[in-house]
Motif scaffolding. Structure first.
Motif, mmCIF file in Angstrom:
data_model
loop_
_atom_site.group_PDB
_atom_site.id
_atom_site.type_symbol
_atom_site.label_atom_id
_atom_site.label_comp_id
_atom_site.label_asym_id
_atom_site.label_seq_id
_atom_site.Cartn_x
_atom_site.Cartn_y
_atom_site.Cartn_z
ATOM 1 N N ASP A 193 0.825 -1.211 0.000
ATOM 2 C CA ASP A 193 0.000 0.000 0.000
ATOM 3 C C ASP A 193 0.860 1.262 0.000
ATOM 4 O O ASP A 193 0.552 2.238 -0.701
ATOM 5 C CB ASP A 193 -0.922 0.008 1.222
ATOM 6 C CG ASP A 193 -1.880 -1.165 1.217
ATOM 7 O OD1 ASP A 193 -2.163 -1.686 0.129
ATOM 8 O OD2 ASP A 193 -2.326 -1.566 2.307
ATOM 9 N N LEU A 194 1.946 1.241 0.777
ATOM 10 C CA LEU A 194 2.836 2.400 0.815
ATOM 11 C C LEU A 194 3.491 2.620 -0.543
ATOM 12 O O LEU A 194 3.679 3.764 -0.976
ATOM 13 C CB LEU A 194 3.910 2.199 1.894
ATOM 14 C CG LEU A 194 3.403 2.032 3.328
ATOM 15 C CD1 LEU A 194 4.583 1.948 4.300
ATOM 16 C CD2 LEU A 194 2.472 3.165 3.724
ATOM 17 N N CYS A 195 3.820 1.530 -1.222
ATOM 18 C CA CYS A 195 4.410 1.649 -2.565
ATOM 19 C C CYS A 195 3.403 2.238 -3.547
ATOM 20 O O CYS A 195 3.778 3.011 -4.438
ATOM 21 C CB CYS A 195 4.885 0.282 -3.056
ATOM 22 S SG CYS A 195 6.345 -0.362 -2.200
ATOM 23 N N MET A 196 2.134 1.896 -3.392
ATOM 24 C CA MET A 196 1.101 2.441 -4.275
ATOM 25 C C MET A 196 0.913 3.943 -4.047
ATOM 26 O O MET A 196 0.682 4.712 -4.986
ATOM 27 C CB MET A 196 -0.231 1.704 -4.065
ATOM 28 C CG MET A 196 -0.220 0.277 -4.570
ATOM 29 S SD MET A 196 0.199 0.182 -6.330
ATOM 30 C CE MET A 196 0.469 -1.576 -6.516
ATOM 31 N N MET A 216 0.976 8.128 4.492
ATOM 32 C CA MET A 216 1.580 6.842 4.825
ATOM 33 C C MET A 216 1.040 6.325 6.159
ATOM 34 O O MET A 216 0.636 5.160 6.288
ATOM 35 C CB MET A 216 3.101 6.984 4.905
ATOM 36 C CG MET A 216 3.798 7.201 3.579
ATOM 37 S SD MET A 216 3.906 5.680 2.648
ATOM 38 C CE MET A 216 5.269 6.046 1.547
ATOM 39 N N LEU A 217 1.035 7.183 7.166
ATOM 40 C CA LEU A 217 0.581 6.774 8.498
ATOM 41 C C LEU A 217 -0.919 6.481 8.511
ATOM 42 O O LEU A 217 -1.371 5.540 9.186
ATOM 43 C CB LEU A 217 0.922 7.858 9.519
ATOM 44 C CG LEU A 217 2.418 8.084 9.769
ATOM 45 C CD1 LEU A 217 2.639 9.302 10.660
ATOM 46 C CD2 LEU A 217 3.056 6.849 10.402
ATOM 47 N N VAL A 218 -1.695 7.260 7.767
ATOM 48 C CA VAL A 218 -3.141 7.016 7.689
ATOM 49 C C VAL A 218 -3.414 5.656 7.064
ATOM 50 O O VAL A 218 -4.230 4.861 7.575
ATOM 51 C CB VAL A 218 -3.843 8.128 6.879
ATOM 52 C CG1 VAL A 218 -5.300 7.749 6.597
ATOM 53 C CG2 VAL A 218 -3.795 9.445 7.625
ATOM 54 N N ILE A 219 -2.743 5.357 5.966
ATOM 55 C CA ILE A 219 -2.963 4.092 5.256
ATOM 56 C C ILE A 219 -2.512 2.911 6.102
ATOM 57 O O ILE A 219 -3.143 1.840 6.081
ATOM 58 C CB ILE A 219 -2.234 4.105 3.901
ATOM 59 C CG1 ILE A 219 -2.827 5.183 2.992
ATOM 60 C CG2 ILE A 219 -2.325 2.750 3.220
ATOM 61 C CD1 ILE A 219 -4.311 5.054 2.751
ATOM 62 N N LEU A 220 -1.439 3.070 6.855
ATOM 63 C CA LEU A 220 -0.988 1.991 7.735
ATOM 64 C C LEU A 220 -2.100 1.581 8.706
ATOM 65 O O LEU A 220 -2.388 0.397 8.875
ATOM 66 C CB LEU A 220 0.252 2.438 8.515
ATOM 67 C CG LEU A 220 1.591 2.439 7.788
ATOM 68 C CD1 LEU A 220 2.683 2.998 8.688
ATOM 69 C CD2 LEU A 220 1.970 1.042 7.331
ATOM 70 N N GLY A 221 -2.718 2.574 9.330
ATOM 71 C CA GLY A 221 -3.778 2.276 10.284
ATOM 72 C C GLY A 221 -5.029 1.734 9.628
ATOM 73 O O GLY A 221 -5.664 0.800 10.138
ATOM 74 N N TYR A 222 -5.392 2.280 8.474
ATOM 75 C CA TYR A 222 -6.628 1.862 7.800
ATOM 76 C C TYR A 222 -6.500 0.448 7.252
ATOM 77 O O TYR A 222 -7.380 -0.392 7.431
ATOM 78 C CB TYR A 222 -6.949 2.838 6.670
ATOM 79 C CG TYR A 222 -8.300 2.608 6.043
ATOM 80 C CD1 TYR A 222 -9.429 3.266 6.532
ATOM 81 C CD2 TYR A 222 -8.459 1.731 4.976
ATOM 82 C CE1 TYR A 222 -10.677 3.053 5.967
ATOM 83 C CE2 TYR A 222 -9.706 1.512 4.409
ATOM 84 C CZ TYR A 222 -10.813 2.177 4.905
ATOM 85 O OH TYR A 222 -12.044 1.955 4.349
#
Length: 326
Positions: A193-196, A216-222
């Motif tokens: 996801d981070l790569c995307m 990045m931090l938002v996507i990690l949690g979601y």
């Protein structure tokens, strides 16, 4: 066979009026890997060919924005700033849709931070060169290269720390079903996801800035939340059906049972972000555009990676472990 439909339907009887999806996520995992790999290769090619834009918050440098009235030639304005500062700059003009004022944004090509005296001299020279245009300083962002690098390193440490904590959390919470392996596979999905998100910034030529790290931090949690829900369903099904289902069947069943919830939750969140993006584009608020567009891509990727990357990869891990034990 990774998903015996007849066996699942005989064993699992959903409530009346509810039809259980029959998607074989585990069996199609190679296609998912190929699709994601292709996107990542495209992002890598774009990075190598066109380069990666990095905001001055990370590299250091100065960006100044001026508002003015009347008409000013962009090339003349650029030459004036270069003569005063003795440094190469690039000037871009735009109209602020919120205030209706004409703006010039001055970008210094070198990673240098202008001190207060240099900024004052530049502003005075511009006022003298264009006395009838009521030029005013809107913003001046000046960051030293050392501070920029330090800020970048702190952001990377924050993302890495959050990732490690999430893996440990998943490992402890689901230790009865092989928690650490589940945590590592969840981390693989998170990295995907981070790569995307990175690919979105690179392909759309948006500079990597503090918005990038926030997303990045938002996507990690979601994304990890979506994955945990499926893992939780796997744990419940294992208690109900035990050895009656193989790992592939167990994960496919759990993923299909959670599919509706995942899609509905993601669609609601993404729709709200699309509305924000449309409003930002309509009003020319670039700072919001560069936040919401990558966030939307990250949310879509988070849902996709949970269903198609994390859980199928976990099954592959378990199958490899069982094969090695035999």
């Amino acid at each position: 066979m990774s998903y015996d439909r007849e066996k699942i339907e005989q064993l699992v009887k959903p409530p009346k009026g509810i039809r259980l999806p029959r998607i074989d996520f585990v069996g199609h995992r190679k296609w998912y890997y190929a699709f994601s790999g292709t996107l990542l290769v495209i992002a890598l090619i774009v990075s190598l060919v066109f380069g990666v834009k990095i905001d001055i918050k990370f590299t250091g440098g100065t960006i100044a924005t001026y508002s003015y009235t009347g008409t000013i030639d962009e090339d003349d304005f650029e030459k004036t700033v270069e003569e005063v500062t003795g440094k190469e700059v690039s000037v871009s003009g735009a109209k602020d849709l919120m205030t209706g004022e004409n703006n010039f944004t001055v970008n210094f090509s070198e990673a240098i931070a202008l001190d207060v005296e240099e900024q004052t001299a530049m502003n005075q020279a511009i006022d003298e060169a264009y006395p009838d245009n009521k030029i005013e300083v809107v913003t001046v962002s000046s960051v030293s290269p050392t501070m920029g690098l330090d800020f970048l390193l702190k952001c990377i440490v924050a993302v890495a720390f959050a990732s490690v904590v999430m893996v440990i959390y998943v490992g402890l919470r689901f230790r009865k079903i092989g928690g650490m392996s589940a945590g590592v596979c969840a981390l693989v999905a998170l990295i995907h996801d981070l790569c995307m998100v990175y690919a979105t910034f690179v392909i759309f030529r948006m500079p990597l800035d503090d918005n990038f790290m926030s997303i990045m931090l938002v996507i990690l949690g979601y994304s990890i939340n979506d994955t945990i829900i499926i893992y939780d369903r796997v744990r419940e099904n294992e208690q109900l059906y035990g050895n009656k289902l193989t790992p592939s069947e167990m994960v496919n069943l759990s993923t299909n049972q959670s599919l509706s919830r995942s899609l509905h939750t993601s669609a609601t969140t993404i729709f709200s972000m699309v509305v924000v993006l449309i409003m930002a584009l309509t009003n020319g608020v670039d700072s919001i555009v560069t936040f919401t567009l990558p966030l939307i891509i990250g949310l879509i990727s988070g849902t996709y990676s949970t269903l198609c990357i994390a859980c199928p990869t976990w099954v592959g891990w378990l199958q490899h472990k069982a094969k090695k034990a035999r």
